[in-house]
Design a protein around this motif. Sequence first.
Motif, PDB file in Angstrom:
ATOM      1  N   ILE A 112       0.824  -1.188   0.099  1.00  0.00           N
ATOM      2  CA  ILE A 112       0.007  -0.111  -0.052  1.00  0.00           C
ATOM      3  C   ILE A 112       0.811   1.182  -0.031  1.00  0.00           C
ATOM      4  CG2 ILE A 112      -1.642   1.185   1.310  1.00  0.00           C
ATOM      5  CD1 ILE A 112      -2.791  -1.212   2.476  1.00  0.00           C
ATOM      6  N   LEU A 113       0.565   2.125  -0.987  1.00  0.00           N
ATOM      7  CA  LEU A 113       1.180   3.398  -0.883  1.00  0.00           C
ATOM      8  C   LEU A 113       0.188   4.574  -0.556  1.00  0.00           C
ATOM      9  CD1 LEU A 113       3.132   3.276  -4.526  1.00  0.00           C
ATOM     10  CD2 LEU A 113       3.914   2.690  -2.172  1.00  0.00           C
ATOM     11  N   PRO A 114       0.175   4.931   0.566  1.00  0.00           N
ATOM     12  CA  PRO A 114      -0.873   5.652   1.022  1.00  0.00           C
ATOM     13  C   PRO A 114      -0.679   7.263   0.773  1.00  0.00           C
ATOM     14  CG  PRO A 114       0.487   5.459   2.956  1.00  0.00           C
ATOM     15  CD  PRO A 114       1.129   4.514   1.568  1.00  0.00           C
ATOM     16  N   ILE A 123      -0.076  -3.630  -6.141  1.00  0.00           N
ATOM     17  CA  ILE A 123      -0.036  -2.500  -5.660  1.00  0.00           C
ATOM     18  C   ILE A 123      -1.104  -1.721  -5.322  1.00  0.00           C
ATOM     19  CG2 ILE A 123       1.122   0.065  -5.387  1.00  0.00           C
ATOM     20  CD1 ILE A 123       3.734  -0.732  -7.005  1.00  0.00           C
ATOM     21  N   LEU A 124      -1.510  -1.155  -4.191  1.00  0.00           N
ATOM     22  CA  LEU A 124      -2.549  -0.212  -3.887  1.00  0.00           C
ATOM     23  C   LEU A 124      -2.104   1.395  -3.495  1.00  0.00           C
ATOM     24  CD1 LEU A 124      -5.707   0.427  -3.455  1.00  0.00           C
ATOM     25  CD2 LEU A 124      -5.175  -0.270  -1.288  1.00  0.00           C
ATOM     26  N   ALA A 125      -2.666   2.337  -4.534  1.00  0.00           N
ATOM     27  CA  ALA A 125      -2.030   3.658  -4.170  1.00  0.00           C
ATOM     28  C   ALA A 125      -3.182   4.361  -4.403  1.00  0.00           C
ATOM     29  CB  ALA A 125      -1.309   4.036  -5.595  1.00  0.00           C
ATOM     30  N   GLY A 152      -5.388  -1.825 -12.971  1.00  0.00           N
ATOM     31  CA  GLY A 152      -4.637  -2.302 -14.079  1.00  0.00           C
ATOM     32  C   GLY A 152      -3.739  -3.294 -13.720  1.00  0.00           C
ATOM     33  N   LYS A 153      -2.682  -3.798 -14.688  1.00  0.00           N
ATOM     34  CA  LYS A 153      -1.907  -4.777 -14.441  1.00  0.00           C
ATOM     35  C   LYS A 153      -1.004  -4.731 -13.190  1.00  0.00           C
ATOM     36  CE  LYS A 153       2.019  -4.731 -16.810  1.00  0.00           C
ATOM     37  NZ  LYS A 153       2.833  -4.703 -16.143  1.00  0.00           N
ATOM     38  N   ASP A 154      -0.756  -3.671 -12.657  1.00  0.00           N
ATOM     39  CA  ASP A 154       0.101  -3.707 -11.377  1.00  0.00           C
ATOM     40  C   ASP A 154      -0.604  -3.640 -10.220  1.00  0.00           C
ATOM     41  OD1 ASP A 154       2.506  -4.163 -13.060  1.00  0.00           O
ATOM     42  OD2 ASP A 154       2.788  -1.911 -13.341  1.00  0.00           O
ATOM     43  N   GLY A 155      -1.960  -3.111 -10.163  1.00  0.00           N
ATOM     44  CA  GLY A 155      -2.713  -2.934  -9.210  1.00  0.00           C
ATOM     45  C   GLY A 155      -3.786  -2.043  -9.301  1.00  0.00           C
ATOM     46  N   ILE A 156      -4.405  -1.512  -8.005  1.00  0.00           N
ATOM     47  CA  ILE A 156      -5.421  -0.577  -8.199  1.00  0.00           C
ATOM     48  C   ILE A 156      -5.294   0.843  -7.641  1.00  0.00           C
ATOM     49  CG2 ILE A 156      -7.677  -0.253  -6.840  1.00  0.00           C
ATOM     50  CD1 ILE A 156      -7.939  -3.192  -6.879  1.00  0.00           C
ATOM     51  N   TYR A 157      -5.799   2.119  -8.170  1.00  0.00           N
ATOM     52  CA  TYR A 157      -5.625   3.251  -8.019  1.00  0.00           C
ATOM     53  C   TYR A 157      -6.837   3.833  -7.336  1.00  0.00           C
ATOM     54  CZ  TYR A 157      -4.760   8.390  -8.307  1.00  0.00           C
ATOM     55  OH  TYR A 157      -4.812   9.750  -7.994  1.00  0.00           O
ATOM     56  N   ILE A 158      -6.972   4.710  -6.364  1.00  0.00           N
ATOM     57  CA  ILE A 158      -8.107   5.487  -5.678  1.00  0.00           C
ATOM     58  C   ILE A 158      -7.773   6.939  -5.941  1.00  0.00           C
ATOM     59  CG2 ILE A 158      -9.398   5.782  -3.930  1.00  0.00           C
ATOM     60  CD1 ILE A 158      -8.925   3.039  -3.118  1.00  0.00           C
ATOM     61  N   GLY A 159      -8.397   7.571  -6.441  1.00  0.00           N
ATOM     62  CA  GLY A 159      -8.229   9.002  -6.978  1.00  0.00           C
ATOM     63  C   GLY A 159      -8.428  10.177  -5.732  1.00  0.00           C
ATOM     64  N   ASP A 184      -9.232  -6.960  -1.267  1.00  0.00           N
ATOM     65  CA  ASP A 184      -9.682  -8.234  -1.246  1.00  0.00           C
ATOM     66  C   ASP A 184      -9.488  -8.615  -2.919  1.00  0.00           C
ATOM     67  OD1 ASP A 184     -10.454  -8.357   1.198  1.00  0.00           O
ATOM     68  OD2 ASP A 184     -12.780  -7.701   0.730  1.00  0.00           O
ATOM     69  N   LEU A 185      -9.830  -7.509  -4.114  1.00  0.00           N
ATOM     70  CA  LEU A 185      -9.700  -7.919  -5.179  1.00  0.00           C
ATOM     71  C   LEU A 185      -7.854  -8.258  -5.514  1.00  0.00           C
ATOM     72  CD1 LEU A 185     -11.868  -5.225  -7.246  1.00  0.00           C
ATOM     73  CD2 LEU A 185     -12.002  -7.562  -7.205  1.00  0.00           C
ATOM     74  N   LEU A 186      -7.039  -7.491  -4.870  1.00  0.00           N
ATOM     75  CA  LEU A 186      -5.734  -7.747  -5.356  1.00  0.00           C
ATOM     76  C   LEU A 186      -5.259  -8.902  -4.499  1.00  0.00           C
ATOM     77  CD1 LEU A 186      -4.470  -4.082  -4.780  1.00  0.00           C
ATOM     78  CD2 LEU A 186      -4.873  -5.394  -6.878  1.00  0.00           C
ATOM     79  N   LEU A 187      -5.787  -9.394  -3.259  1.00  0.00           N
ATOM     80  CA  LEU A 187      -5.326 -10.700  -2.388  1.00  0.00           C
ATOM     81  C   LEU A 187      -6.100 -11.981  -3.149  1.00  0.00           C
ATOM     82  CD1 LEU A 187      -5.726  -9.474   1.114  1.00  0.00           C
ATOM     83  CD2 LEU A 187      -3.484 -10.006  -0.129  1.00  0.00           C
ATOM     84  N   GLY A 188      -7.177 -11.474  -3.854  1.00  0.00           N
ATOM     85  CA  GLY A 188      -7.919 -12.809  -4.452  1.00  0.00           C
ATOM     86  C   GLY A 188      -8.340 -13.771  -3.210  1.00  0.00           C
TER      87      GLY A 188
END
Length: 655
Positions: free
Chosen positions: A395-397, A420-422, A520-527, A551-555
């Motif tokens: 996580i990059l907060p 990555i979740l950013a 995307g391929k590398d993870g999820i972005y929240i704006g 939950d999506l990224l951990l599957g």
Amino acid sequence: MNFRQVHLDFHTSEKIPGIGSRFSKAQFQEALKTGHVNSITVFSKCHHGWAYHPSKANEIHPGLDFDLLGAQIEAAHEIGVRTPVYLSAGFDEKMALRHPEWLVVGREEGTLLLPDFAAPHYHLFCFNSPYLDYLLAQIEEVVRNYDADGIFLDIVGVRRCHCQHCTRALLAEGKDPLDDAAVAELGERVYKNYTKKVREAIDRIRPGLPVFHNSGHIQRGRRDLAYVDSHLELESLPTGGWGYDHFPLSARYVQQLGLDYLGMTGKFHGTWGEFGGFKHPNALRYEVSLAAANGAKSSIGDQLHPQGGMDMATYRLIGAAYGELEEKEEWLDHVKPVADIALFSCQAYSSFLDSSQGERNPDADAGAVRMLLEGHYLFDVVDAESDLSRYKVVILPDCERIVPALQEKLGAFLNGGGRILASGKSGLYEDKDTFAFDFGAAYIGQCPYTPCYFRPDFGMEGLFDTAYVLYSQAEMVSLASGSSLGRQEVPYFNRTAEHFCSHQHTPDSGESAGPGMTRGKDGIYIGWQVFSEYARHGALISKRMVQHALDLLLGGEKTLETTLGAQGVATLMEQEGRYIQHLLYGVPVKRGSGVEVIEDLVPIHGVKVRLRLPRAVKRAYLAPQREELPFVEKGGAVEFEVEEFCCHQMVVLEY
């Protein structure tokens, strides 16, 4: 290091007579036994500057006529209790009055912490002054003359000082004493020299004696500051302004450093120096259990009355917690945490940068830890030196732009299968507004509207199909190679004197401003800066966005799933030959002007746990009860149910 420590403050004014007049070896020992204490930090020197023993390097308190320190050490050792010795290093009010030229001086003149001597407070010493030699002589005297089990040095850290000694040092080096960078760099050197001199002074007499330098906080990302210590004491009094979220944040970082560590709370209703203040025994039971669940030993702060008698109500209070902890220690030592997620600390990110680049947000770490705890995710708090290969998600907060070294490290993590979740401006390059990773989005810029709205494309527990307001600055993106998880919607206009609607902000116009959350391929972005927003506002939408992303990224690879409520805490530790699942439940409530307290501990029923473990479980039982616990293995996971527990329950799974 012992599990059940007391930190016995004794900051005592010279205006008070009869110091230690009610000290009794038998009563001191009775208190320690009542409290189930096996280590107690006792005082050589307090913030007022006085010694509590005969001294050539210092002056004995004018109201004391015997060796109180020696008597306490003798009494404790006689019953097998260890005695680290405390010296106030940064404060010494006696010497502040005699040698104000030794004090730290701020840029705007005046000494720190206070500009003058008119207020009832202490003043901070500079270790680049002759005060350092004065302090070292006191440390050497204690180590030479007393059977100390360690040295605790308080009120220390890297300082920015403009005193005459620091100014002369910079001028001698050809540097500008008004250059903030030069002053900061000198402060680093001065602190390093102090810790080196302390270690050398101790080792000349008793090589390897443990030492801890207390600055009130272990700075994430500054391992060099942590490694000058033999162990770590994480000062975190929930009722003293830290709150109940602070300790897990600190512990989840230091548990990877390879040092023994303890959590330091207090018996006080409030904070240090509160005579006659007591928290409920249930609060200490919970705080000690929280330390144990995070791999820490415990220290409880007390303050000795000037007459030296131990307050038995305090030790009955402490004993309520430590009596339980003593029964659990078999399952608490030499453990390592199991984690799926690495939270790259915003503070560690700031420490990692060489300059003031980057948007640093102190609320981001707190909000992220709160979300992760409430969602029962297994996580560590990491820095730029951490090995990321053991995690599934980083996580990059909110505020972590990508510099080349960080891009290389995270690139290797992604190549190894991680994601990555950013959020916010995290994931953008340091020097340009372009994403460094594939989040399925192209960055456009800041949204001109504040606040704006998020309409999710997914269902969320406890929430419904509508648009939700988010107060933090929104970032606008367009969809590139990935998929949208919900859209950003803008209000009719920003609230100004000329244009406003209702009491707070303008309602949602329904007009889309593009994706608000992408994958995307590398993870999820929240704006949005959802982590700091959660720390400030606590709205459920922020947490649900993050939980859905994780939950999506951990599957199907999430190690822990449980029905424990959001206010519960779940951690998983590994000990030789077994896992220990910790379950805690205690709900802090606000009292007075925002003080968090725990009073009631209610039994929790029917908690189900599902664990995906790399080893086959052969036996499960409750600890410390040693009651066998039925379990089943289904779909590559171990499942069990804890029928009832109150405050803290351990489940041991042997493999």
